[in-house]
Design a protein around this motif. Sequence first.
Motif, PDB file in Angstrom:
ATOM      1  N   PHE A  11       0.876  -1.177   0.000  1.00  0.00           N
ATOM      2  CA  PHE A  11       0.000   0.000   0.000  1.00  0.00           C
ATOM      3  C   PHE A  11       0.909   1.220   0.000  1.00  0.00           C
ATOM      4  O   PHE A  11       1.587   1.505   0.986  1.00  0.00           O
ATOM      5  N   GLN A  13       1.432   5.186  -0.150  1.00  0.00           N
ATOM      6  CA  GLN A  13       0.660   6.412   0.099  1.00  0.00           C
ATOM      7  C   GLN A  13       0.793   7.365  -1.083  1.00  0.00           C
ATOM      8  O   GLN A  13       1.588   8.304  -1.078  1.00  0.00           O
ATOM      9  N   GLU A  56      -2.461   4.534  -3.442  1.00  0.00           N
ATOM     10  CA  GLU A  56      -3.555   5.275  -2.785  1.00  0.00           C
ATOM     11  C   GLU A  56      -3.690   6.643  -3.438  1.00  0.00           C
ATOM     12  O   GLU A  56      -2.744   7.154  -4.035  1.00  0.00           O
ATOM     13  N   SER A 245      -8.294  -2.985   6.980  1.00  0.00           N
ATOM     14  CA  SER A 245      -7.517  -2.639   8.161  1.00  0.00           C
ATOM     15  C   SER A 245      -8.383  -2.949   9.373  1.00  0.00           C
ATOM     16  O   SER A 245      -9.252  -2.164   9.736  1.00  0.00           O
ATOM     17  N   LEU A 278      -3.985  -5.049   6.124  1.00  0.00           N
ATOM     18  CA  LEU A 278      -2.959  -4.012   6.237  1.00  0.00           C
ATOM     19  C   LEU A 278      -2.052  -4.285   7.434  1.00  0.00           C
ATOM     20  O   LEU A 278      -2.545  -4.446   8.563  1.00  0.00           O
ATOM     21  N   SER A 395       2.027  -1.702   4.650  1.00  0.00           N
ATOM     22  CA  SER A 395       1.993  -0.251   4.651  1.00  0.00           C
ATOM     23  C   SER A 395       3.201   0.205   5.454  1.00  0.00           C
ATOM     24  O   SER A 395       3.248  -0.007   6.661  1.00  0.00           O
TER      25      SER A 395
END
Length: 437
Positions: A11, A13, A56, A245, A278, A395
């Motif tokens: 993931f 950002q 994302e 999450s 996550l 993440s």
Amino acid sequence: MQTSPFHLGLFLQGSSVQAWGEAWTGRISETWMQPKLFVDVAQALERACFDYVLLEDSSYIGESYGASREIYLHNGIAVPRQDPSVVATLMTAATSRIGIVPTFATFAYPPYLLARLVASLDQVSDGRIGWNMVTGSSDFAARNFGMDKLPEHDLRYDMADEYMALVNQLWDSWEPGAIVADRDSGMLVDHAKVHQIDFEGAYYQSRGPLNSGPCPQGRPVIAQAGGSPRGRQFASRHADTIVASVKGVESMRAYRDDVRKRLVGHGRDPDSCKLLFLVAPIVAETTEDALRLKERRAARVAAQVERKLAFLGKITNIDFAQFDLDAPIGDLTTNGHQQTLDDFKRKAGNRTLREAVAAYNSDGGSVQLVGSPDDVAAQMAEAMQHVGGDGFLFSLPDVSRRTIAEIEDGLVPALQKRGLVRKAYAYPQLRQNLMEF
Ligand SMILES: Cc1cc2nc3c(=O)[nH]c(=O)nc-3n(C[C@H](O)[C@H](O)[C@H](O)COP(=O)(O)O)c2cc1C
């Protein structure tokens, strides 16, 4: 012990400056406009045989905290960021197997534009594109597109159901075999296999057919993260992969059981959607090194309470600057990411706001993963065994070439040694690899 392998994703950002202010990020403030870090990340994780990198996105500058953009701009919190379709294209051009999953919000892209963009990405990547399908969560973003505010939370999902029906019809508007490419007759495309859709919904209309031609995967892989009951209903209807999450192995298992039940309720095979949880693993040479790193990270969070609250406020539309840091959090509600706020409130309990932020940001995601590569591999195996399967979405709080190498060259070989993840891709396309096990 769990025997079937599980899936891995990252993931990322956004197409943003990564980890501004953190160590080992090189000259990120000067180099962020060029895609080299993103390309390096995609190539490294392809060597590690990850299923996909999810990019994302949001399309506004935060200003929830203290009704000002200052803290967001000053600290590079999700700004500046580029359109993910551009960075996704460059990432696919530099790789050949890993899936790339940019985020596009339904309120920001008219359905025809989205269907054409994603089909084009699927074509140039030879069938490795996913679409992280989000409905948006901020009225600031809505105003950038000429709306006063976003529709109410559950209505957004009703509209998104219709949006999905429309884009699916557009992707299906080219029958398989429509491209004949017969040099003798001179026929490139058989017009009888390309169909107008005449979609007339309550919220969206489109005539079709799609002029980009078909997706190599038929339809792109759909990723979704709806966590509320309405969100899960939506995700289990449409998604090939759900990213979640939730905190703790019990909740992870309950979440997976719930999603699988909902898939069956939609007439789908429960194995046709892969659920990735996550996590933020802390991996170092030894267990002791990792525990020290964990302490350093916790201290860093404690020193960045306002920044963390600004980030949380951006996705929940709450101005946390109005609250006393040293008083318990009151009753909060949101028209943004409901599940995020619910998790935060659960974590907070009777804690003060300051303590709640520290606890929320230091718990490592769905399950705590801390230790040497082999420790973390064992922890992941144990969690998956309890939960039932599918995989993890990493993440990293500080994406740099160094932290990516810790995953690629440290953790992944330990996972591979235990037979927990793939050592080679079996197929060329993203959905095929996702459904391999
Ligand atoms: C791993 C993960 C990634 C997400 N990525 C995005 C994103 O890129 N953009 C966005 O607007 N929302 C993103 N979300 C938020 C979800 O789309 C969704 O709004 C959120 O999970 C809350 O679910 P709910 O809307 O059903 O309450 C993400 C959520 C999760 C858990």
